[in-house]
Design an enzyme around this catalytic site. Structure first.
Site, short mmCIF file in Angstrom:
data_model
loop_
_atom_site.label_atom_id
_atom_site.label_comp_id
_atom_site.label_asym_id
_atom_site.label_seq_id
_atom_site.Cartn_x
_atom_site.Cartn_y
_atom_site.Cartn_z
N PHE A 1 -22.15 15.08 2.73
CA PHE A 1 -23.18 14.95 1.71
C PHE A 1 -22.58 14.80 0.32
O PHE A 1 -21.65 15.53 -0.05
CB PHE A 1 -24.08 16.20 1.68
CG PHE A 1 -24.84 16.46 2.94
CD1 PHE A 1 -26.10 15.91 3.13
CD2 PHE A 1 -24.30 17.27 3.93
CE1 PHE A 1 -26.82 16.18 4.30
CE2 PHE A 1 -25.01 17.53 5.10
CZ PHE A 1 -26.27 16.99 5.28
N ASP A 2 -23.13 13.87 -0.45
CA ASP A 2 -22.92 13.89 -1.89
C ASP A 2 -23.64 15.13 -2.42
O ASP A 2 -24.49 15.71 -1.74
CB ASP A 2 -23.50 12.61 -2.49
CG ASP A 2 -23.48 12.62 -4.01
OD1 ASP A 2 -22.40 12.86 -4.58
OD2 ASP A 2 -24.54 12.40 -4.62
N LEU A 3 -23.32 15.54 -3.65
CA LEU A 3 -23.96 16.72 -4.22
C LEU A 3 -25.05 16.36 -5.22
O LEU A 3 -26.24 16.60 -5.00
CB LEU A 3 -22.91 17.62 -4.89
CG LEU A 3 -23.44 18.94 -5.44
CD1 LEU A 3 -23.95 19.84 -4.32
CD2 LEU A 3 -22.36 19.66 -6.24
#
Length: 216
Positions: free
Chosen positions: A6-8
């Site tokens: 996941f990107d944040l």
């Protein structure tokens, strides 16, 4: 699929108000005669700070970076928020046994602060930040580094994000790619990136994962 990356910012946590405020504060200080709308700041969201400030052709880009970070850290806890249902979804995915990691273009200290703030740091087995790589997203290196740390392979992994840098990093590494429908830049922007799917909720993501796994 057994690995979820996941990107944040803009994906797991709603940091967009903080990022926009930080850029507006910095640009307003260094370019007091200019007026910056939210739309003017959108292109800066996704790339590293170094890349964003260098794009302004400013010799003071390092100073601007430090100025931005000072404001960003001071206002972090006040301006960062949850996306509805996302954190609950992360807990469900973790309980199902997925290997999970964060792949972000932010520096490690502020990334870890955000994860701790919402008590989700323990859900991830690896966190790859801008401090850990030579080439940031959209290069494949951040995703590949996370996969190695998790003992996983691209054909078993998904990269989830809200920006072109996330989707292209996943594509370049050979993973499936998922765009989040709550992305700031909108659905038309996401569709043009041609991810494997655009999700409207974490429940949608879970249903898609079940379908992909069945047909694998």
């Amino acid at each position: 699929m057994d690995t979820l990356l996941f990107d944040l910012d803009g994906t797991l946590l709603d940091t967009n108000p903080l990022i926009i405020a930080s850029f507006r504060h910095t640009l307003g200080y260094y370019f007091p005669d200019e007026t910056y709308r939210d739309e003017d700041i959108f292109p800066f969201i996704g790339p590293t700070l170094e890349k964003s400030f260098k794009a302004l052709n400013e010799p003071e880009w390092k100073e601007m970076q430090a100025f931005y970070r000072s404001f960003n850290i001071a206002m972090h806890d006040q301006l960062v928020a949850e996306y509805p249902g996302v954190i609950e979804g992360l807990y469900r995915l973790h309980a199902k046994g997925y290997k999970m990691g964060v792949v972000t273009s932010k520096g490690r200290p502020v990334v870890e602060r955000g994860l701790r703030l919402f008590n989700i740091d323990h859900l991830f087995d690896v966190v790859v930040t801008a401090d850990d790589v030579v080439y940031e997203k959209p290069h494949a290196e951040p995703v590949e580094r996370a996969l190695r740390a998790l003992g996983s392979t691209a054909d078993r992994a998904v990269m989830v994000g809200d920006n072109d840098t996330d989707i292209f990093s996943g594509k370049n590494a050979g993973t499936k790619t998922v765009a989040v429908g709550w992305a700031l830049k909108g659905r038309a922007f996401l569709e043009a990136l041609e991810p494997d799917v655009i999700i409207d909720s974490m429940e949608h993501f879970e249903a898609w994962l079940d379908e992909v796994t069945v047909h694998a």
